[in-house]
Write a protein that holds these residues in place. Sequence first.
Motif, PDB file in Angstrom:
ATOM      1  N   TYR A 309     103.713  54.371  27.893  1.00  0.00           N
ATOM      2  CA  TYR A 309     104.900  53.318  27.815  1.00  0.00           C
ATOM      3  C   TYR A 309     104.377  52.220  27.519  1.00  0.00           C
ATOM      4  CZ  TYR A 309     106.230  57.278  31.052  1.00  0.00           C
ATOM      5  OH  TYR A 309     106.471  58.497  31.665  1.00  0.00           O
ATOM      6  N   GLY A 310     103.239  51.852  27.259  1.00  0.00           N
ATOM      7  CA  GLY A 310     102.957  50.657  26.846  1.00  0.00           C
ATOM      8  C   GLY A 310     102.984  49.937  28.451  1.00  0.00           C
ATOM      9  N   ALA A 311     102.886  50.453  29.361  1.00  0.00           N
ATOM     10  CA  ALA A 311     102.948  49.791  30.680  1.00  0.00           C
ATOM     11  C   ALA A 311     101.628  48.959  31.116  1.00  0.00           C
ATOM     12  CB  ALA A 311     103.065  50.974  31.815  1.00  0.00           C
ATOM     13  N   PHE A 312     101.889  48.006  31.703  1.00  0.00           N
ATOM     14  CA  PHE A 312     100.980  46.924  31.888  1.00  0.00           C
ATOM     15  C   PHE A 312     100.298  47.442  33.624  1.00  0.00           C
ATOM     16  CE2 PHE A 312      99.519  43.499  34.571  1.00  0.00           C
ATOM     17  CZ  PHE A 312      98.153  43.018  34.078  1.00  0.00           C
ATOM     18  N   HIS A 313      99.247  47.615  33.726  1.00  0.00           N
ATOM     19  CA  HIS A 313      98.513  47.986  34.924  1.00  0.00           C
ATOM     20  C   HIS A 313      97.338  46.772  35.043  1.00  0.00           C
ATOM     21  CE1 HIS A 313     100.030  51.562  36.479  1.00  0.00           C
ATOM     22  NE2 HIS A 313     100.551  51.812  35.146  1.00  0.00           N
ATOM     23  N   LEU A 314      97.388  45.839  36.180  1.00  0.00           N
ATOM     24  CA  LEU A 314      96.362  44.793  36.419  1.00  0.00           C
ATOM     25  C   LEU A 314      94.999  45.542  36.450  1.00  0.00           C
ATOM     26  CD1 LEU A 314      96.201  41.872  37.082  1.00  0.00           C
ATOM     27  CD2 LEU A 314      95.955  42.444  39.579  1.00  0.00           C
ATOM     28  N   VAL A 315      94.150  45.039  35.755  1.00  0.00           N
ATOM     29  CA  VAL A 315      92.822  45.553  35.947  1.00  0.00           C
ATOM     30  C   VAL A 315      91.998  44.328  36.534  1.00  0.00           C
ATOM     31  CG1 VAL A 315      90.697  46.299  34.728  1.00  0.00           C
ATOM     32  CG2 VAL A 315      92.906  46.758  33.866  1.00  0.00           C
ATOM     33  N   GLU A 316      91.023  44.791  37.603  1.00  0.00           N
ATOM     34  CA  GLU A 316      90.160  43.843  38.278  1.00  0.00           C
ATOM     35  C   GLU A 316      88.614  44.211  38.160  1.00  0.00           C
ATOM     36  OE1 GLU A 316      93.283  42.189  41.854  1.00  0.00           O
ATOM     37  OE2 GLU A 316      91.589  43.734  42.255  1.00  0.00           O
ATOM     38  N   ASN A 317      87.794  43.421  37.914  1.00  0.00           N
ATOM     39  CA  ASN A 317      86.356  43.903  38.020  1.00  0.00           C
ATOM     40  C   ASN A 317      85.838  43.634  39.601  1.00  0.00           C
ATOM     41  OD1 ASN A 317      83.632  44.358  37.951  1.00  0.00           O
ATOM     42  ND2 ASN A 317      83.283  42.957  36.174  1.00  0.00           N
ATOM     43  N   ILE A 318      85.621  44.473  40.430  1.00  0.00           N
ATOM     44  CA  ILE A 318      85.681  44.519  41.535  1.00  0.00           C
ATOM     45  C   ILE A 318      84.012  44.482  42.051  1.00  0.00           C
ATOM     46  CG2 ILE A 318      87.860  45.153  42.677  1.00  0.00           C
ATOM     47  CD1 ILE A 318      86.646  48.176  42.840  1.00  0.00           C
ATOM     48  N   SER A 319      83.130  44.411  40.883  1.00  0.00           N
ATOM     49  CA  SER A 319      81.825  44.175  41.361  1.00  0.00           C
ATOM     50  C   SER A 319      81.242  43.003  40.876  1.00  0.00           C
ATOM     51  CB  SER A 319      80.920  45.414  40.487  1.00  0.00           C
ATOM     52  OG  SER A 319      81.476  46.799  40.858  1.00  0.00           O
ATOM     53  N   SER A 320      82.132  42.069  40.324  1.00  0.00           N
ATOM     54  CA  SER A 320      81.588  40.926  39.459  1.00  0.00           C
ATOM     55  C   SER A 320      82.373  39.868  40.050  1.00  0.00           C
ATOM     56  CB  SER A 320      81.191  40.934  38.226  1.00  0.00           C
ATOM     57  OG  SER A 320      81.266  39.788  37.431  1.00  0.00           O
ATOM     58  N   GLU A 322      81.229  36.688  38.539  1.00  0.00           N
ATOM     59  CA  GLU A 322      80.878  35.748  37.499  1.00  0.00           C
ATOM     60  C   GLU A 322      82.059  35.615  36.589  1.00  0.00           C
ATOM     61  OE1 GLU A 322      77.596  37.417  35.301  1.00  0.00           O
ATOM     62  OE2 GLU A 322      77.103  38.829  37.219  1.00  0.00           O
ATOM     63  N   PRO A 323      81.777  34.000  35.685  1.00  0.00           N
ATOM     64  CA  PRO A 323      83.050  33.541  35.230  1.00  0.00           C
ATOM     65  C   PRO A 323      83.654  34.534  34.137  1.00  0.00           C
ATOM     66  CG  PRO A 323      80.973  32.336  35.157  1.00  0.00           C
ATOM     67  CD  PRO A 323      80.546  33.355  35.688  1.00  0.00           C
ATOM     68  N   ASN A 324      84.955  34.139  34.119  1.00  0.00           N
ATOM     69  CA  ASN A 324      85.914  35.212  33.496  1.00  0.00           C
ATOM     70  C   ASN A 324      85.367  34.995  31.863  1.00  0.00           C
ATOM     71  OD1 ASN A 324      87.356  35.541  35.665  1.00  0.00           O
ATOM     72  ND2 ASN A 324      89.088  34.739  34.902  1.00  0.00           N
ATOM     73  N   GLU A 325      85.525  36.443  31.248  1.00  0.00           N
ATOM     74  CA  GLU A 325      85.549  36.631  30.023  1.00  0.00           C
ATOM     75  C   GLU A 325      86.559  37.415  29.483  1.00  0.00           C
ATOM     76  OE1 GLU A 325      81.632  37.799  28.073  1.00  0.00           O
ATOM     77  OE2 GLU A 325      80.562  36.232  29.504  1.00  0.00           O
ATOM     78  N   ILE A 326      86.950  37.521  28.079  1.00  0.00           N
ATOM     79  CA  ILE A 326      88.224  38.293  27.541  1.00  0.00           C
ATOM     80  C   ILE A 326      87.604  39.613  27.084  1.00  0.00           C
ATOM     81  CG2 ILE A 326      89.966  38.141  25.939  1.00  0.00           C
ATOM     82  CD1 ILE A 326      90.071  35.597  27.466  1.00  0.00           C
TER      83      ILE A 326
END
Length: 387
Positions: A309-320, A322-326
């Motif tokens: 469906y092209g649905a959006f689900h938030l993704v989180e890195n729960i191990s890090s 460190e500063p954000n990257e894309i």
Amino acid sequence: MRGQFPVEKFKDIKTPFYYYDVELLQKTLDVVKMETEKYPNFYVHYAIKANANPILLDIINRNGLGADCVSGGEINAAIKAGFPSEKIVFAGVGKSDQEINLSLDHDIFCFNVESIPELEVINELAAAKNKVAKVCFRINPNVGAHTHANITTGLAENKFGIAMEDMEFVVSKAAEMKNVDFIGLHFHIGSQILEMDDFIALCKRINELQNRLEAEGITVKHINVGGGLGIDYSKPNENPIPNFTDYFKTYSENLILRKDQCLHFELGRAIVGQCGSLITKTLYIKKGIQKQFCIVDAGMTELIRPALYGAFHLVENISSNEPNEIYDVVGPICESSDVFVKDFELNQCHRGDYMAIRSAGAYGETMASSYNCRELPKGYSSEDFKK
Ligand code: LLP
């Protein structure tokens, strides 16, 4: 513990897996209870299609909700979880004889009937068992909903329900049949609906239809408005519990109920959506020319909603931290659509990092497949990690 996830306890568990925050589920059910208690004739059935994991079914049943099923398998799951058969409703455009017989054997509360041929078969199968099946007619109200085209169900062009024009005819047909008892009307306009105006449009249509029936001297005992209340996929931490207050109030203010009439709801996503996260491990970070890919071990086989469906689900890195990257977060399946998010900011990712794909409690585990000969994911209760 990182945020709400006991990451340090994940290392012995095979990824990907579903993590269910049962405390949040309970809080959600508490709100549903508090809100529906304001209206003594409101009844909520949980739509099992959203998630049939026994951990969740057990909690939902213990909180007194009924069950909305769309297959014999779901009826069996509901019975196994302890849902009383008098709180089970059975919907679906294509009920097989075997499924109808199973429901008759269990004396379920009601069949939501979607066509005259189906009504005839239910009448025949009930007669063979010397029973009377209670039926509601699913009327297609021709009401649109502001949601994804694949999950609107109440438009004339959709395959669901009986056309409004045929309502009186179907009702008269049922009156001629000895082994069906026509007790109500059923509707469902779609899923992931956040605009109360869509539900108001449904209420108005039901008011019209009730007036039409009343002109023929018919009043029904039950009105079932289906499910459809949406959740906040972009801010699951800020809005973990959907706005049940407005939802039930909208129906109470806009639907004109007759004396002693019961109003039924079939909520799926709003109950379980936010309590589930798909936990996956990072396999590789691949630096492309313009992109950086975070390749995880979950894919569209575990959660198909983004691909389908092209649905959006938030993704989180729960191990890090460190500063954000894309990153583009992608799965291992041999399909270009096997992508969770594109150009998305995450704390710097490394091989072995755990990712939580959020708001995946509804239509996640139940829609998983074994495409590419993959194993189906398991689901764990947050309580399992407290031991
Ligand atoms: N009642 C009927 C008759 C339905 O068809 C549905 C959902 C529900 C209740 C529950 O709707 P909910 O409260 O969960 O919105 N796989 C799609 C959703 C399909 C919904 C189908 N019908 C998704 O992942 O978005």
